[in-house]
Design a protein around this motif. Structure first.
Motif, short mmCIF file in Angstrom:
data_model
loop_
_atom_site.label_atom_id
_atom_site.label_comp_id
_atom_site.label_asym_id
_atom_site.label_seq_id
_atom_site.Cartn_x
_atom_site.Cartn_y
_atom_site.Cartn_z
N UNK A 1 0.78 -1.22 0.00
CA UNK A 1 0.00 0.00 0.00
C UNK A 1 0.81 1.27 0.00
N UNK A 2 2.09 1.20 -0.36
CA UNK A 2 2.95 2.37 -0.37
C UNK A 2 3.25 2.81 -1.80
N UNK A 3 3.21 4.12 -2.02
CA UNK A 3 3.54 4.67 -3.33
C UNK A 3 5.05 4.66 -3.51
N UNK A 4 5.51 4.08 -4.62
CA UNK A 4 6.93 3.98 -4.91
C UNK A 4 7.23 4.48 -6.31
N UNK A 5 8.47 4.88 -6.50
CA UNK A 5 8.96 5.28 -7.81
C UNK A 5 10.29 4.60 -8.08
N UNK A 6 10.56 4.35 -9.35
CA UNK A 6 11.87 3.91 -9.81
C UNK A 6 12.30 4.87 -10.91
N UNK A 7 13.53 5.35 -10.84
CA UNK A 7 14.00 6.33 -11.80
C UNK A 7 15.52 6.20 -11.95
#
Length: 320
Positions: free
Chosen positions: A118-124
């Protein structure tokens, strides 16, 4: 747990940055700059961007005004553009429907998705490096800026601890989709995994997953920045004390990770750690350590009792 050696994935390299939500943006920004020792680098109507003196990137922390404290998102930096594309493909294969975003202050395009906990994550990958002003230029060219400590003088972003309803499932997702390596886990009884400590490269952990005690998801346990030595953690305790910051837990030594620690709350309510040391893993076939209980019945390495709040408080705070 049967140890099965798998080809390691190094497509994701590090904890890049984190966004914390706070109902007291001005007070939180003051805490992180004046007491915790970070530096402001940019500001918008609703957010403040910060970095630690030894972060080589422009920003590692974004504070955003919000009705409640908690995690906005956590972002993982890929090792290369190709690695980023491979991890996005791996997420898609697992049914994760994310979206590309243009980026933010300090980084380029990122793939945003919701993790199983339930956690918002990003990969960049694309990121803006910090370039010191003339008065910040270091004597040694292999450090990002001149060491000019203020407050706790947090050195660099280190790790994050997230509460998840199913530790085993969330841990497996992070391993398989993003390439995290399991280092330690806590399993008090058979098939009852309540904690997992994972890293991307050689650190003791970049990500900790602990069981959510309530019927909810997406909550933050704590965010940690590292300082250089144990003595800096002890000094931090004095600095917090002099500034009226409540010391929730520590200074002491963790059993798992063996890091030296101190926990406090920033004005918005998020738990923040000052961390030093911790084991490093150099063997490519390191066998994860499974704890069935606390060592010798101790919640910490030297026997300091764990306060009840450490198991009950998380952000956002549940009402009622």
């Amino acid at each position: 747990m049967t140890s099965v050696y798998r080809e390691p994935i190094f497509d994701v390299a590090q904890l890049g940055h984190t966004e914390l939500l706070t109902p007291t943006l001005e007070k939180s920004a003051a805490f992180f700059t004046e007491v915790y020792g970070l530096y402001p680098v940019a500001e918008t109507a609703d957010s403040v961007y910060l970095r630690a003196w030894n972060d080589d990137v422009l920003t590692s922390l974004k504070l955003t005004a919000s009705p409640e404290a908690g995690l906005g998102h956590v972002a993982w930096r890929a090792s290369s553009p190709q690695g980023l594309e491979r991890r996005v493909a791996a997420l898609t294969e697992r049914g994760i429907e994310g979206r590309w975003i243009d980026g933010d202050i300090g980084h380029g395009k990122a793939y945003s998705f919701m993790a199983p906990g339930g956690h918002s994550m990003e990969v960049y990958f694309e990121t803006e490096k910090f370039r010191p002003a003339p008065d910040q230029k270091p004597y040694l060219p292999n450090q990002p800026q001149r060491y000019n400590p203020h407050g706790v003088a947090a050195a660099h972003i280190d790790h994050i601890n997230l509460l998840v309803p199913d530790v085993a499932a969330s841990r497996a997702f992070q391993e398989e989709a993003l390439g995290f390596k399991l280092r330690e886990r806590l399993v008090p009884t058979e098939d009852n995994e309540v904690g997992a400590w994972l890293s991307l490269m050689t650190k003791s952990h970049d990500l900790a997953l602990t069981r959510e005690p309530a019927q909810t998801d997406g909550r933050l346990h704590h965010l940690a920045y590292a300082v250089e030595t144990r003595d800096d953690v002890l000094k931090a305790a004095d600095i917090f004390m002099e500034n009226g910051v409540f010391l929730e837990f520590g200074p002491a030594k963790h059993s798992r990770t063996q890091g030296f620690f101190l926990y406090v709350f920033e004005p918005g309510g998020n738990r923040i750690e000052v961390f030093a040391g911790g084991i490093h893993i150099f063997s490519p076939d390191f066998e994860p350590v499974t704890w069935t209980t606390e060592a010798g019945g101790r919640g910490t390495a030297w026997g300091l009792a764990v306060p009840d709040s450490f198991h009950s408080h998380a952000t956002p705070v549940l009402r009622g």
